[in-house]
Enzyme design. Sequence first.
Site, PDB file in Angstrom:
ATOM      1  N   MET A   1      13.646  -4.341 -13.775  1.00 53.52           N
ATOM      2  CA  MET A   1      15.055  -3.438 -13.690  1.00 53.52           C
ATOM      3  C   MET A   1      14.306  -2.135 -14.404  1.00 53.52           C
ATOM      4  O   MET A   1      13.905  -2.442 -15.260  1.00 53.52           O
ATOM      5  CB  MET A   1      16.379  -3.810 -14.527  1.00 53.52           C
ATOM      6  CG  MET A   1      16.915  -5.083 -13.185  1.00 53.52           C
ATOM      7  SD  MET A   1      17.841  -4.074 -12.208  1.00 53.52           S
ATOM      8  CE  MET A   1      17.819  -5.105 -10.945  1.00 53.52           C
ATOM      9  N   CYS A   2      14.632  -0.912 -14.163  1.00 55.54           N
ATOM     10  CA  CYS A   2      14.344  -0.199 -14.571  1.00 55.54           C
ATOM     11  C   CYS A   2      15.562   0.899 -15.855  1.00 55.54           C
ATOM     12  O   CYS A   2      16.741  -0.558 -16.237  1.00 55.54           O
ATOM     13  CB  CYS A   2      14.346   1.309 -14.074  1.00 55.54           C
ATOM     14  SG  CYS A   2      13.169   1.085 -12.443  1.00 55.54           S
ATOM     15  N   ARG A   3      15.530   1.638 -16.203  1.00 54.37           N
ATOM     16  CA  ARG A   3      16.532   1.892 -17.502  1.00 54.37           C
ATOM     17  C   ARG A   3      17.489   3.213 -16.436  1.00 54.37           C
ATOM     18  O   ARG A   3      16.329   4.181 -16.528  1.00 54.37           O
ATOM     19  CB  ARG A   3      16.418   2.165 -18.473  1.00 54.37           C
ATOM     20  CG  ARG A   3      16.047   0.495 -19.033  1.00 54.37           C
ATOM     21  CD  ARG A   3      17.724  -0.259 -19.793  1.00 54.37           C
ATOM     22  NE  ARG A   3      17.279  -1.171 -18.636  1.00 54.37           N
ATOM     23  CZ  ARG A   3      18.638  -2.021 -18.290  1.00 54.37           C
ATOM     24  NH1 ARG A   3      19.212  -2.174 -18.515  1.00 54.37           N
ATOM     25  NH2 ARG A   3      18.626  -2.434 -16.942  1.00 54.37           N
ATOM     26  N   VAL A  93      13.565   5.516 -17.213  1.00 52.01           N
ATOM     27  CA  VAL A  93      12.100   4.338 -17.586  1.00 52.01           C
ATOM     28  C   VAL A  93      12.117   3.490 -16.114  1.00 52.01           C
ATOM     29  O   VAL A  93      12.684   2.853 -15.729  1.00 52.01           O
ATOM     30  CB  VAL A  93      12.223   4.435 -18.943  1.00 52.01           C
ATOM     31  CG1 VAL A  93      12.125   5.518 -19.753  1.00 52.01           C
ATOM     32  CG2 VAL A  93      13.424   3.638 -18.793  1.00 52.01           C
TER      33      VAL A  93
END
Length: 277
Positions: A1-3, A93
């Site tokens: 998972m990205c942020r 990110v």
Amino acid sequence: MCRHLAYVGPATTLKSLLVEGPHALYEQSWRPLMQRHGTVNADGFGFGWYPPAVRGGSPEAPARYRRAVPIWADANLPDLARTVRSGAVLAAVRSATEGTTQDESAAAPFQEGRWLFSHNGAVADWGRVPVALTSEELLGVQARSDSALLWAMVLRRLRRGEQGADALAAVVGEVAAARPTARLNLLLTDGVSVAATTWGDTLWYRSGEGSVTVASEPGVSPDVLRAPRTGASQAATGEAGPWRQVPDRCVLLASTAGGIRITPLSAARPTEESGTQ
Ligand code: GLN
């Protein structure tokens, strides 16, 4: 998972938005606190920002900077973050999903015209999700990744004149119908308002003083997050108001002029374009 994170409000530096302050997106790249899938976000990063004119009401296309390296490994970042100022930013990110390209083409934000888009999540077997796109739209997919495919689906709706939040909600409905395990936290801005969905991962927002920030994780220190929760306000307050969590399976529409609207997505139904698995 990205942020990921989107901001609209008074012009400020990328440094103050993304690097400084407790638990900023920069820190979330190596120390996410709420990430349920993956451990670090080291597979690239990107940000897009709008030139000042957009704040005067005439939307202008944003600029982007994207890299395939971890955000902490980019020697250009300190000077860019220190000198770029904007009143509307979308940044992410990345922790790449298996089977997607690792190069910078897959680093959010994706862009078309005045729109910036990011996806936090994953779609299983995304190469065979039934989609109703023209040959031109398929050839225009901006990267070999699930997120780029989702962006093509959203963009098709935006080009037809759908509102951002409606387009996101419809695409979540279509994809979730075909891939029930999909995680679909989508984030979209035109430099004036922010639309986002929660479908499988966290999302927080804060507003006040003419600004709105929407982010995967609140910008508060881990100590504050570990403290007992009080009422609806689940984290520290600050000059821009408290961080509040968006419930799962919702669509959010936020702007400095119109406030925050959060609507459950449970009503989202697959359209005839969605097909079956
Ligand atoms: N699936 C997307 C990608 O590969 C987003 C990944 C994420 O949320 N970590 O880029």
